[in-house]
Design an enzyme around this catalytic site. Sequence first.
Site, PDB file in Angstrom:
ATOM      1  N   LYS A  14       0.830  -1.208   0.000  1.00  0.00           N
ATOM      2  CA  LYS A  14       0.000   0.000   0.000  1.00  0.00           C
ATOM      3  C   LYS A  14       0.863   1.257   0.000  1.00  0.00           C
ATOM      4  CE  LYS A  14      -4.018  -0.079   1.888  1.00  0.00           C
ATOM      5  NZ  LYS A  14      -5.178  -0.096   2.843  1.00  0.00           N
ATOM      6  N   ASP A  71      -8.974   4.166   3.987  1.00  0.00           N
ATOM      7  CA  ASP A  71      -9.925   3.101   4.308  1.00  0.00           C
ATOM      8  C   ASP A  71     -10.769   2.879   3.072  1.00  0.00           C
ATOM      9  OD1 ASP A  71     -10.574   1.405   6.717  1.00  0.00           O
ATOM     10  OD2 ASP A  71     -12.575   1.901   6.005  1.00  0.00           O
TER      11      ASP A  71
END
Length: 204
Positions: A14, A71
Amino acid sequence: MTRRLVLASRSRHKVGELQELLGLDDVVLVTPDEVGIEGEPVEDADSFEGNAEIKVRYYGERSGLPTLADDSGLEVDALDGGPGVYTKRYAGPEATDEDNNTKLLRELDGLPAAQRGARYQCVLAFWDPRSGHAPVFREGRFEGRIATERRGTGGFGYDPIFEPAGEAPGGRTVGQMSSDEKHALSHRGQAARAMAEYLEGEGW
């Protein structure tokens, strides 16, 4: 001068992806481990924005540095918007991508393409604990449908079973696309470009 931005994730995948998507030459994303933060926040909000804020405040308060949190998740129409905030643990607390994909395919087994609509959602939160200001949010949305089987080995998560809306039913999944193609379309790419514009303008 290079600026450090803490990413509220220990995933090197990520970190690498968001570093590329933000495209800010003078910003380097660092993990909580690299700034000595232990522990994890309890992500118990009922929305992506709520969980992003929990994470950005947790790591920002502990590092004292500007922090970015992501998120994101998958919403499936046939599941009334599920798995939503439970995307990562859809098949259980320790579920792998393979486990989650298997469960979702099983849940939608036999449904025609018209009833397999879905979307990826992403919320990015930025917070500088030194500023005294509230977190800033940017969002992205990637429409598509759930395929009937896995295709492709690229990406991660549900990418091998997610067909973008621009593909015909049975067409390519995100797992069959190049990184550049995915980034141009994806929810995270949209959110990251919007956040990069904000960060450039703020000059923190």
